[in-house]
Design an enzyme around this catalytic site. Structure first.
Site, PDB file in Angstrom:
ATOM      1  N   GLU A 257      45.154 -81.344  -7.241  1.00  0.00           N
ATOM      2  CA  GLU A 257      44.662 -81.888  -8.640  1.00  0.00           C
ATOM      3  C   GLU A 257      43.212 -81.860  -8.598  1.00  0.00           C
ATOM      4  O   GLU A 257      42.681 -83.002  -8.517  1.00  0.00           O
ATOM      5  CB  GLU A 257      45.558 -83.321  -8.940  1.00  0.00           C
ATOM      6  CG  GLU A 257      47.255 -83.009  -8.887  1.00  0.00           C
ATOM      7  CD  GLU A 257      47.667 -82.188  -9.985  1.00  0.00           C
ATOM      8  OE1 GLU A 257      46.980 -81.884 -11.081  1.00  0.00           O
ATOM      9  OE2 GLU A 257      48.754 -81.689  -9.662  1.00  0.00           O
TER      10      GLU A 257
ATOM     11  N   LEU B   3      48.085 -75.237   9.207  1.00  0.00           N
ATOM     12  CA  LEU B   3      48.989 -74.669   8.072  1.00  0.00           C
ATOM     13  C   LEU B   3      49.986 -75.776   7.620  1.00  0.00           C
ATOM     14  O   LEU B   3      50.989 -75.707   7.057  1.00  0.00           O
ATOM     15  CB  LEU B   3      49.854 -73.429   8.938  1.00  0.00           C
ATOM     16  CG  LEU B   3      49.282 -72.548   9.341  1.00  0.00           C
ATOM     17  CD1 LEU B   3      50.224 -71.474  10.006  1.00  0.00           C
ATOM     18  CD2 LEU B   3      48.554 -71.713   8.538  1.00  0.00           C
TER      19      LEU B   3
ATOM     20  N   PRO C  46      42.831 -93.981  -0.517  1.00  0.00           N
ATOM     21  CA  PRO C  46      42.316 -94.166  -1.837  1.00  0.00           C
ATOM     22  C   PRO C  46      40.636 -94.012  -1.822  1.00  0.00           C
ATOM     23  O   PRO C  46      40.184 -93.879  -0.542  1.00  0.00           O
ATOM     24  CB  PRO C  46      42.260 -95.593  -2.154  1.00  0.00           C
ATOM     25  CG  PRO C  46      42.750 -96.472  -0.688  1.00  0.00           C
ATOM     26  CD  PRO C  46      43.112 -95.391   0.012  1.00  0.00           C
TER      27      PRO C  46
ATOM     28  N   CYS D 298      40.230 -86.253 -15.660  1.00  0.00           N
ATOM     29  CA  CYS D 298      40.362 -84.720 -15.422  1.00  0.00           C
ATOM     30  C   CYS D 298      40.383 -83.736 -16.382  1.00  0.00           C
ATOM     31  O   CYS D 298      40.107 -82.817 -16.612  1.00  0.00           O
ATOM     32  CB  CYS D 298      41.304 -84.566 -14.079  1.00  0.00           C
ATOM     33  SG  CYS D 298      42.718 -85.123 -14.450  1.00  0.00           S
TER      34      CYS D 298
ATOM     35  N   GLU E 196      37.531 -83.406  -6.689  1.00  0.00           N
ATOM     36  CA  GLU E 196      36.695 -82.652  -7.394  1.00  0.00           C
ATOM     37  C   GLU E 196      37.189 -80.990  -6.736  1.00  0.00           C
ATOM     38  O   GLU E 196      37.675 -80.952  -5.496  1.00  0.00           O
ATOM     39  CB  GLU E 196      35.418 -82.788  -7.133  1.00  0.00           C
ATOM     40  CG  GLU E 196      34.680 -83.722  -7.970  1.00  0.00           C
ATOM     41  CD  GLU E 196      33.472 -84.396  -7.285  1.00  0.00           C
ATOM     42  OE1 GLU E 196      32.956 -83.616  -6.551  1.00  0.00           O
ATOM     43  OE2 GLU E 196      32.814 -85.471  -7.695  1.00  0.00           O
TER      44      GLU E 196
ATOM     45  N   GLU F   6      36.658 -94.488  -1.738  1.00  0.00           N
ATOM     46  CA  GLU F   6      36.082 -95.774  -1.282  1.00  0.00           C
ATOM     47  C   GLU F   6      35.524 -96.670  -2.403  1.00  0.00           C
ATOM     48  O   GLU F   6      35.394 -97.971  -2.261  1.00  0.00           O
ATOM     49  CB  GLU F   6      35.320 -95.506  -0.125  1.00  0.00           C
ATOM     50  CG  GLU F   6      33.745 -95.621  -0.371  1.00  0.00           C
ATOM     51  CD  GLU F   6      33.344 -94.302  -0.705  1.00  0.00           C
ATOM     52  OE1 GLU F   6      34.022 -93.374  -1.051  1.00  0.00           O
ATOM     53  OE2 GLU F   6      32.160 -94.085  -0.926  1.00  0.00           O
TER      54      GLU F   6
ATOM     55  N   ASN G  23      39.411 -92.712 -10.534  1.00  0.00           N
ATOM     56  CA  ASN G  23      39.564 -92.732 -12.111  1.00  0.00           C
ATOM     57  C   ASN G  23      40.822 -93.643 -12.180  1.00  0.00           C
ATOM     58  O   ASN G  23      40.989 -94.485 -13.335  1.00  0.00           O
ATOM     59  CB  ASN G  23      39.311 -91.919 -12.841  1.00  0.00           C
ATOM     60  CG  ASN G  23      40.263 -90.473 -12.482  1.00  0.00           C
ATOM     61  OD1 ASN G  23      40.912 -90.437 -11.533  1.00  0.00           O
ATOM     62  ND2 ASN G  23      40.493 -89.424 -13.447  1.00  0.00           N
TER      63      ASN G  23
ATOM     64  N   GLU H  44      52.192 -82.079  -9.908  1.00  0.00           N
ATOM     65  CA  GLU H  44      52.511 -83.222  -9.824  1.00  0.00           C
ATOM     66  C   GLU H  44      53.543 -83.605 -11.067  1.00  0.00           C
ATOM     67  O   GLU H  44      53.287 -82.850 -12.199  1.00  0.00           O
ATOM     68  CB  GLU H  44      51.458 -84.249  -9.776  1.00  0.00           C
ATOM     69  CG  GLU H  44      50.753 -84.122  -8.701  1.00  0.00           C
ATOM     70  CD  GLU H  44      49.801 -85.365  -8.350  1.00  0.00           C
ATOM     71  OE1 GLU H  44      49.219 -85.712  -9.347  1.00  0.00           O
ATOM     72  OE2 GLU H  44      49.529 -85.728  -7.095  1.00  0.00           O
TER      73      GLU H  44
ATOM     74  N   GLY I 239      43.359 -76.038  -9.483  1.00  0.00           N
ATOM     75  CA  GLY I 239      44.679 -76.682  -8.647  1.00  0.00           C
ATOM     76  C   GLY I 239      45.355 -75.856  -8.113  1.00  0.00           C
ATOM     77  O   GLY I 239      45.490 -74.678  -8.468  1.00  0.00           O
TER      78      GLY I 239
HETATM   79  P1  NDP Z   1      36.151 -86.544  -4.750  1.00  0.00           P
HETATM   80  O1  NDP Z   1      36.569 -85.044  -4.567  1.00  0.00           O
HETATM   81  O2  NDP Z   1      34.808 -86.958  -4.626  1.00  0.00           O
HETATM   82  O3  NDP Z   1      36.749 -87.192  -3.867  1.00  0.00           O
HETATM   83  C1  NDP Z   1      38.327 -87.604  -3.828  1.00  0.00           C
HETATM   84  C2  NDP Z   1      38.858 -87.981  -2.709  1.00  0.00           C
HETATM   85  O4  NDP Z   1      38.713 -87.231  -1.576  1.00  0.00           O
HETATM   86  C3  NDP Z   1      38.166 -89.384  -2.290  1.00  0.00           C
HETATM   87  O5  NDP Z   1      39.249 -90.351  -1.890  1.00  0.00           O
HETATM   88  C4  NDP Z   1      37.279 -89.108  -1.338  1.00  0.00           C
HETATM   89  O6  NDP Z   1      36.766 -89.973  -0.580  1.00  0.00           O
HETATM   90  C5  NDP Z   1      37.951 -87.942  -0.438  1.00  0.00           C
HETATM   91  N1  NDP Z   1      37.366 -86.933   0.189  1.00  0.00           N
HETATM   92  C6  NDP Z   1      36.039 -86.695   0.355  1.00  0.00           C
HETATM   93  N2  NDP Z   1      35.617 -85.720   1.114  1.00  0.00           N
HETATM   94  C7  NDP Z   1      36.688 -85.629   1.897  1.00  0.00           C
HETATM   95  C8  NDP Z   1      37.056 -84.487   2.819  1.00  0.00           C
HETATM   96  N3  NDP Z   1      35.962 -83.710   3.160  1.00  0.00           N
HETATM   97  N4  NDP Z   1      38.339 -84.385   3.142  1.00  0.00           N
HETATM   98  C9  NDP Z   1      39.410 -85.020   2.494  1.00  0.00           C
HETATM   99  N5  NDP Z   1      38.951 -85.820   1.617  1.00  0.00           N
HETATM  100  C10 NDP Z   1      37.565 -86.009   1.202  1.00  0.00           C
HETATM  101  O7  NDP Z   1      36.514 -86.980  -6.290  1.00  0.00           O
HETATM  102  P2  NDP Z   1      36.193 -88.058  -7.258  1.00  0.00           P
HETATM  103  O8  NDP Z   1      36.759 -89.304  -6.485  1.00  0.00           O
HETATM  104  O9  NDP Z   1      34.692 -88.129  -7.065  1.00  0.00           O
HETATM  105  O10 NDP Z   1      36.976 -88.024  -8.459  1.00  0.00           O
HETATM  106  C11 NDP Z   1      36.459 -87.427  -9.665  1.00  0.00           C
HETATM  107  C12 NDP Z   1      37.175 -85.849  -9.609  1.00  0.00           C
HETATM  108  O11 NDP Z   1      38.718 -85.949  -9.539  1.00  0.00           O
HETATM  109  C13 NDP Z   1      36.940 -85.212 -10.433  1.00  0.00           C
HETATM  110  O12 NDP Z   1      36.689 -83.834 -10.616  1.00  0.00           O
HETATM  111  C14 NDP Z   1      38.260 -85.159 -11.557  1.00  0.00           C
HETATM  112  O13 NDP Z   1      38.332 -84.221 -12.389  1.00  0.00           O
HETATM  113  C15 NDP Z   1      39.106 -84.958 -10.185  1.00  0.00           C
HETATM  114  N6  NDP Z   1      40.537 -85.597 -10.754  1.00  0.00           N
HETATM  115  C16 NDP Z   1      41.524 -84.710 -11.212  1.00  0.00           C
HETATM  116  C17 NDP Z   1      42.617 -85.151 -11.473  1.00  0.00           C
HETATM  117  C18 NDP Z   1      43.927 -84.188 -11.873  1.00  0.00           C
HETATM  118  O14 NDP Z   1      45.034 -84.512 -11.721  1.00  0.00           O
HETATM  119  N7  NDP Z   1      43.732 -82.750 -11.846  1.00  0.00           N
HETATM  120  C19 NDP Z   1      43.010 -86.335 -11.756  1.00  0.00           C
HETATM  121  C20 NDP Z   1      42.010 -87.143 -11.396  1.00  0.00           C
HETATM  122  C21 NDP Z   1      40.748 -86.982 -11.087  1.00  0.00           C
HETATM  123  P3  NDP Z   1      35.644 -90.937  -0.873  1.00  0.00           P
HETATM  124  O15 NDP Z   1      35.291 -90.759  -2.544  1.00  0.00           O
HETATM  125  O16 NDP Z   1      36.130 -92.224  -0.579  1.00  0.00           O
HETATM  126  O17 NDP Z   1      34.448 -90.261  -0.239  1.00  0.00           O
END
Ligand code: NDP
Length: 487
Positions: free
Chosen positions: A248, A242, A175, A282, A227, A177, A151, A461, A457
């Site tokens: 976040e 560890l 980042p 978020c 998420e 994808e 986002n 940050e 979380g």
């Molecule tokens: P995701 O959890 O789907 O993905 C976040 C990142 O994690 C992506 O780069 C993703 O890769 C990567 N990822 C996926 N699976 C794994 C794994 N098993 N191990 C390590 N990394 C992995 O979130 P979204 O991208 O859909 O973003 C939306 C979510 O982010 C919402 O829930 C939102 O609330 C939260 N968010 C929270 C914020 C905060 O500050 N609290 C700020 C902004 C968003 P890829 O997508 O490339 O597969």
């Protein structure tokens, strides 16, 4: 990188993979492919680690003052290139240029500037004890991983790399994808500013590449944005070695509108906290609790402003203030929540459908949607939707609304709209949320720590305390007395 192919960015330059594996990035406002991206294969991953080790050795030995000077140069470059960087974000995310050019690059630059300024201020302590003394040193952790959501791609990369680099660490960033370019642009800016090669590397791929980062034994910390479910996986994987983690995660935040609130400001808060970035934020206040006595007035203004003031369309048009959702898949997810809302008995007061604006008919747009007749147990009031879907609920008294606001496993943010100063602080002190706004919503300056309570979380940050998440304390005991032993 060519115009239509983005590579990983390792050791100060683009690095091609050996597997040839790529994926496509789609412009959410047109549905057309923007470019292809090379996945970080074994070859790239190995190079990323080797390079980050060398980068860390150089950077951690660079005096903090010098690190600060270099990072300040990066900040200046970000600001100078604000418009072209904002454009990158608009194409990748589908958000309006109106927002990206005002907020995304600027808030990223602000955070790097804040931590760059703090870099030379890191001090330890010293104390005399029984004639001996000890002192502490705050040392960087080593190679850190940053994993970002889609986002705010550039801003997230800045928010993670700012404190990490200011404290003397190296970072390997993955980042989402769906939005991989912003981080590569940042990597280029760092190199241009004089950050040594390897200090900020970017690897591309899906969750599997993220998973590799979280399990690698050379990586000392993971800072993750995404998420809750993915956060659980990240923490589980990081526990094997560890690693320290910062998370976040998502939210289902409440906005509490009391009867003494300024109605127009309350409507502004509700709209900002649901429709800004087409609802993909978020901290959004997707549960808007309105005191019964002002409900009609509040709704009249909310519906009138939603009907007349939202301009959905081509995000590159400066007049557009409401963009496209990140992908077709996400659009379908948001629409499925809207259907659930209807099925469970909520009323669509406005919106509730996919839209096809004339200027961007093939984009993934969902109308700004307001549900009324909601109850706390409905799916739309319990689960994060991450789209422009607001649920309005009513309440009678303060204790009741606090209890209902807190009745969620998440705790990222909350807002209180009232002109009663005592009530504002009393209520905020009882809300289970890491970020609370009073007569405001969404502002997140570099100086203010942000992060979640409960499932939203771990760690924070921004703000001074974040620097501590990127350093470790070394205690050094100095014997001034003659050392004796019973042997
Ligand atoms: P995701 O959890 O789907 O993905 C976040 C990142 O994690 C992506 O780069 C993703 O890769 C990567 N990822 C996926 N699976 C794994 C794994 N098993 N191990 C390590 N990394 C992995 O979130 P979204 O991208 O859909 O973003 C939306 C979510 O982010 C919402 O829930 C939102 O609330 C939260 N968010 C929270 C914020 C905060 O500050 N609290 C700020 C902004 C968003 P890829 O997508 O490339 O597969």
């Amino acid at each position: 990188m060519t115009a239509d192919r983005l590579t990983n960015f390792i050791d100060g330059e683009p690095l091609s993979n050996q597997s040839g594996e790529t994926f496509a990035v789609i412009n959410p406002a047109t549905g057309e492919q923007l470019y292809e991206v090379e996945v970080a294969d074994e070859f790239v991953r190995e190079k990323a680690i080797e390079s980050a080790r060398r980068g860390f050795a150089v950077w951690s030995a660079t005096p903090a003052k010098e690190r600060a000077r270099i990072l300040h140069r990066a900040v200046a470059l970000l600001r100078e290139n604000n418009d072209s960087l904002a454009n990158v974000e608009v194409l990748d995310t589908g958000k309006p240029i109106q927002e990206a050019s005002e907020v995304d690059v600027a808030t990223g630059a602000d955070v790097i500037e804040f931590f760059a300024s703090l870099s030379p201020t890191q001090v330890g302590q010293q104390q005399e004890v029984d004639g001996d003394f000890y002192y502490t040193r705050r040392e960087p952790l080593g190679i850190c991983a940053g994993i970002g959501a889609w986002n705010y791609p550039l801003q997230i990369a800045c928010w993670k790399s700012g404190p990490a680099l200011a404290a003397g660490n190296a970072m390997i960033f993955k980042p989402s994808e769906e939005t991989p370019r912003g981080a590569v642009e940042l990597a280029r800016v760092f190199i241009k500013a004089g950050v040594p090669r390897g200090v900020f590397n970017v690897v591309h791929g899906e969750g599997e590449v993220g998973q590799w980062l979280t399990s690698h034994d050379q990586i000392k910390k993971v800072s993750f944005t995404g998420e809750v479910g993915t956060g659980r996986k990240v923490m589980g994987s990081a526990s094997e070695t560890l690693k320290d983690v910062t998370m976040e995660l998502g939210g289902k935040s409440p906005l509490l509108v009391f009867e003494d609130a300024d109605i127009e400001e309350a409507v502004s808060a509700a709209m900002l906290g649901n429709f800004y970035t087409q609802g993909e934020v978020c901290t959004n206040c997707t549960r808007v609790f309105v005191q019964q006595s002002i409900y009609d007035k509040f709704m009249d203004s909310l519906l009138e402003r939603t009907r007349n003031n939202i301009i959905a369309g081509d995000p590159t048009d400066p007049d557009t203030n409401f963009g496209a959702l990140i992908s077709e898949e996400h659009l379908e997810l948001v629409m499925s929540y809207i259907e659930k809302g209807k099925q469970e008995g909520a009323t669509v007061a406005i919106g509730g459908e996919r839209i096809k604006p004339d200027s961007a008919p093939d984009g993934y747009f969902v109308a700004a949607t307001v549900f009324t007749d909601c109850t706390d147990d409905m799916t739309i009031c319990r689960e994060e939707i991450f789209g422009p879907v607001m649920s309005v609920l009513t309440f009678d008294d303060e204790n009741e609304v606090i209890k209902r606001a807190n009745a969620t496993p998440m705790g990222l943010a909350a807002g209180v709209m009232t002109t009663d100063i005592r009530r504002a602080h009393r209520v905020v002190s009882k809300l289970q949320a890491g970020i609370c706004w009073i007569n405001s919503y969404g502002a997140s300056p570099a100086e203010m720590p942000v992060g979640g309570y409960k499932l939203s979380g771990v760690g924070r940050e921004n703000g001074i305390e974040t620097l501590h998440h990127y350093t470790q304390t070394k205690s050094v005991y100095v014997g001034m007395n003659k050392l004796e032993a019973p042997f």
